[in-house]
Design an enzyme around this catalytic site. Sequence first.
Site, PDB file in Angstrom:
ATOM      1  N   TRP A  39      35.241  60.015  27.337  1.00  0.00           N
ATOM      2  CA  TRP A  39      35.861  58.689  27.321  1.00  0.00           C
ATOM      3  C   TRP A  39      34.996  57.763  28.142  1.00  0.00           C
ATOM      4  CZ3 TRP A  39      39.285  56.761  24.184  1.00  0.00           C
ATOM      5  CH2 TRP A  39      39.887  55.526  24.481  1.00  0.00           C
ATOM      6  N   ASP A  59      45.840  50.704  27.292  1.00  0.00           N
ATOM      7  CA  ASP A  59      44.692  50.254  28.085  1.00  0.00           C
ATOM      8  C   ASP A  59      43.591  49.635  27.217  1.00  0.00           C
ATOM      9  OD1 ASP A  59      43.040  50.002  30.352  1.00  0.00           O
ATOM     10  OD2 ASP A  59      42.114  51.947  29.972  1.00  0.00           O
ATOM     11  N   TYR A 100      41.586  63.739  33.572  1.00  0.00           N
ATOM     12  CA  TYR A 100      40.762  62.955  34.500  1.00  0.00           C
ATOM     13  C   TYR A 100      40.718  63.590  35.891  1.00  0.00           C
ATOM     14  CZ  TYR A 100      40.516  59.512  30.803  1.00  0.00           C
ATOM     15  OH  TYR A 100      40.259  58.878  29.609  1.00  0.00           O
ATOM     16  N   LYS A 111      34.361  53.020  31.544  1.00  0.00           N
ATOM     17  CA  LYS A 111      34.033  54.450  31.441  1.00  0.00           C
ATOM     18  C   LYS A 111      32.988  54.732  30.367  1.00  0.00           C
ATOM     19  CE  LYS A 111      38.398  56.064  33.346  1.00  0.00           C
ATOM     20  NZ  LYS A 111      39.210  54.836  33.228  1.00  0.00           N
ATOM     21  N   GLU A 146      39.568  63.345  25.950  1.00  0.00           N
ATOM     22  CA  GLU A 146      39.168  62.321  26.927  1.00  0.00           C
ATOM     23  C   GLU A 146      38.824  62.990  28.245  1.00  0.00           C
ATOM     24  OE1 GLU A 146      41.741  58.935  27.576  1.00  0.00           O
ATOM     25  OE2 GLU A 146      42.154  58.722  25.422  1.00  0.00           O
ATOM     26  N   ASN A 186      48.675  58.912  20.756  1.00  0.00           N
ATOM     27  CA  ASN A 186      47.905  59.059  21.981  1.00  0.00           C
ATOM     28  C   ASN A 186      48.823  59.012  23.185  1.00  0.00           C
ATOM     29  OD1 ASN A 186      45.208  59.079  23.431  1.00  0.00           O
ATOM     30  ND2 ASN A 186      46.153  57.261  24.339  1.00  0.00           N
ATOM     31  N   GLU A 187      48.800  60.084  23.949  1.00  0.00           N
ATOM     32  CA  GLU A 187      49.473  60.151  25.244  1.00  0.00           C
ATOM     33  C   GLU A 187      50.912  59.660  25.248  1.00  0.00           C
ATOM     34  OE1 GLU A 187      47.010  58.464  28.301  1.00  0.00           O
ATOM     35  OE2 GLU A 187      45.706  60.209  28.279  1.00  0.00           O
ATOM     36  N   ASN A 246      43.617  64.890  27.261  1.00  0.00           N
ATOM     37  CA  ASN A 246      42.966  63.777  27.969  1.00  0.00           C
ATOM     38  C   ASN A 246      43.102  64.095  29.453  1.00  0.00           C
ATOM     39  OD1 ASN A 246      42.841  62.681  25.417  1.00  0.00           O
ATOM     40  ND2 ASN A 246      44.253  60.989  25.822  1.00  0.00           N
ATOM     41  N   TYR A 288      41.145  60.060  38.192  1.00  0.00           N
ATOM     42  CA  TYR A 288      42.480  59.635  38.638  1.00  0.00           C
ATOM     43  C   TYR A 288      43.092  60.660  39.593  1.00  0.00           C
ATOM     44  CZ  TYR A 288      42.325  56.108  34.968  1.00  0.00           C
ATOM     45  OH  TYR A 288      41.979  55.045  34.179  1.00  0.00           O
TER      46      TYR A 288
HETATM   47  C1  GCB Z   1      43.743  57.431  28.900  1.00  0.00           C
HETATM   48  C2  GCB Z   1      44.039  56.630  27.691  1.00  0.00           C
HETATM   49  C3  GCB Z   1      42.979  55.595  27.415  1.00  0.00           C
HETATM   50  C4  GCB Z   1      42.544  54.939  28.706  1.00  0.00           C
HETATM   51  C5  GCB Z   1      41.961  56.005  29.602  1.00  0.00           C
HETATM   52  C6  GCB Z   1      41.481  55.452  30.942  1.00  0.00           C
HETATM   53  O1  GCB Z   1      44.239  58.494  29.108  1.00  0.00           O
HETATM   54  O2  GCB Z   1      44.251  57.414  26.556  1.00  0.00           O
HETATM   55  O3  GCB Z   1      43.494  54.658  26.528  1.00  0.00           O
HETATM   56  O4  GCB Z   1      41.612  53.920  28.500  1.00  0.00           O
HETATM   57  O5  GCB Z   1      42.926  56.962  29.851  1.00  0.00           O
HETATM   58  O6  GCB Z   1      40.342  55.072  31.057  1.00  0.00           O
HETATM   59  O7  GCB Z   1      42.295  55.394  31.863  1.00  0.00           O
END
Ligand code: GCB
Length: 595
Positions: free
Chosen positions: A555, A166, A474, A574, A510, A417-418, A472, A478
Site C-alpha cells: 500500500w 481514506d 500495518y 504511502k 495492504e 474493504n475493511e 491489510n 499504525y
Molecule cells: C487501510 C485502508 C486504506 C488506507 C490505508 C492507510 O487499511 O484500506 O484505504 O489508505 O489503510 O494508509 O491507512
Amino acid sequence: MEEQFLYPAQSQTRQIIDLSGIWKFKVDFEGKGRDEGWQNGLSNYSEVPVPSSFNDLFTDKDVREHVGDVWYQTEFYLTEEWQQKNVNLRFGSATHRAEVWLNGVKIAEHEGGYMPFGAIINEAADFGAKNTLIVVVNNELDLTTIPTGQVKEYDDGKKRLFPYFDFFNYAGIHSAVKIQLLPKDYIYDISTVTDYEGNTGYLNYEIESTSHSEIKVELKDEAGNVVAEANGDSGKLEVESVNLWQPGEGYLYNLEVSLLSSGEIVDTYPLPVGIRTVEVKGNRFLINDEPFYFKGFGKHQDSEINGRGFDPAVMIRDAELLDWIGANSVRTSHYPYDEEFYRMCDRRGVVVIDETPAVGLFDMNMNFLAAGTGKESDFFDKEIVHQKTKENHKREIKRLMKRDKNHASVVMWCLANEPDSAQERAEEYFEEIFSYARELDPQARPLTFTNIMTAPYGKCNAAQFADVISLNRYYGWYLMGGAELRYSQKNFEEELAGWEKEGKPIVMTEYGADTKAGIHKLPSVQWSEEYQNEYLEHQHQVFDNCDSIVGEQMWNFADFQTVEGILRVNGNKKGAFTRDRQPKMAAHLLKARWE
Ligand code: GCB
C-alpha cells in the site's frame, strides 16, 4: 436500455461518437438548479473537461469541497440517417449519482459512482438538428450508500462531506460519455467461461440479443485466423494448440459474435477473450493450474488535477511503472476503475483483484482514521445497514460482475474493504453477501474481502465465508511503529500463525508506511525514505516465513489525495511512487525483490 455493461466497442455494424471534451459547468451552491430549470440549459457557466473530477480544477475552495449538485452541458448533432439506428447514450461512470436530460426530456437516472449507465435516446433526440445534453451530478454519501460517508450541514447552509474512507471523495463525470450507433437489433450481453486440457482450449459462451434470430460466433487468434466457430446463442468452442492467457503474457483471442437476419449480418460485437483457469486449492491460488504469487499494489485511480477522472496517459504511465518494478498484479482499491484499465490489463497480462466500492462499512464520526483506533463501533448493529446498505452493496456486486465478468485479467472479486468484521452482526451480513455473490459470476472466481487489523485472527466474523484471506496490516506503522518496528515482527508472526490454521491462501493486500519523498534520515525515522525501506524489509521477512502467503500488494502504488487532517500531509504518502509517478527509494527495493 438497462443493460449498459458491454463495453462500447466499434465494429462494421457499430459506430461510436465520443463526447469527451470541454463541457459547460455550473456548481449549484444553493441547490436551486432544478427549480430554476437548469435542466433546460445553463447560463453563467464555467468550463470543465469530461472526463475529469471537478474538484481540483478551480482555485475556489468552496468548489473543491462542494457537497450537492454540479451541472454539466454539452451539445451534439445526429444526422437524419441515424434515425434508423438505436442511438444509445452511454456514461462510463459519474460519481456518485446522476440525472440526465436531453432537449429538456429526462432520459436517465443512476446511483452508484463507478458503473456505466445510459439510455436509447431516439425518442428524445432531434435528428438533423442540435441536441442539448444536461447532466446533474451529486456527490452526497450517507450510511446506506456504497461507499458510505456523512454530510454535515452548517449554519450558513453549506455542507461538508466526511467520507468513511481514506481517499478524497472526488466527483464528476469520471469516464467517457459515448454515443453508440447500434443496429435495430443488437447484441447486449455475452458471457464466457474458459478452460483447457492439455493443448486444447475450451470457451463456453452465452449471448443475449434483442432478437431471437440466428447467432454466429467466430474465434480468431491474434493473427486474425479463425480457430473455432459455432452457431447458436450458447455453445462451446474448442481451440487446438491453445495459447493460454498467462500473467505477464496476455494472449487474447477475439470472439466475434454476429447476429444474423435471413442470413445477413445485422450486428457484430468483438470481445477480447483470454483462455485461462483460476482456482483456489488448499492454501494455493492457481492460475492455469500453476501456483500464482501476487506481486504488486493496491492502487487508486487518482492523479494531480484530474482527480479520479480517467486519464489514459496516467493509465499507461502506471502500466509502464508496474512493468518496470516487476509487479504482476493490482487490486482496484477501493472501487471499480475505468473499463479501459481492465482491457489494458487483459492485453498486458496484469492480474487484477477487482474490488466493489463497498468501503467504509465502519462507524466513524471523524473520518476513516477512527477505524484504526479500535474504538467501539456499532455499524452492523444498525437495522438500516442490514436493509438499505446491504441492498445497495448487492447491487454494486451484481453490476461489477456483469461489467467485468469476461476479463481474463480479473482473477478474484474483493467484495468489501475493511468492514467492521469484529462486530457480531457482521456475520449475518457477510453470509448473505457472499452467498449472493457466489451465484453471479459465470466463471465462479474466488471471493474475498480485505480484513482490517481491528478484527485480527479469532475476532473476525466474516473471513469464514471468503475463499482467500486478504489482510491489510500495518505492524510497524499504525501499530508499534518507529523504534518498536523490530519488535512488531513477532506480533505480526503470531497473528499470521493463527490465520494459517484456516488452510486458505493469504494475500497481504495492504502493508505500508507513509513516506514523504525527499526526507532522508540516518538512522531512519518514520516518514523518511529510509524508514519505508526498513519497514518493507521487515514485512517481507515475515511473508517469506509464512507458507500460506500467496501474495504481497504493498500500500500504495502512488501517493494519493485524501481528506485533510492531522494525519495526512496533502494526502496519503504511502506510495512507492510519488503522486506524479516518480520512484521513492522503496520502489527500487521492491524492484530488486520482485525481479
Ligand atoms: C487501510 C485502508 C486504506 C488506507 C490505508 C492507510 O487499511 O484500506 O484505504 O489508505 O489503510 O494508509 O491507512
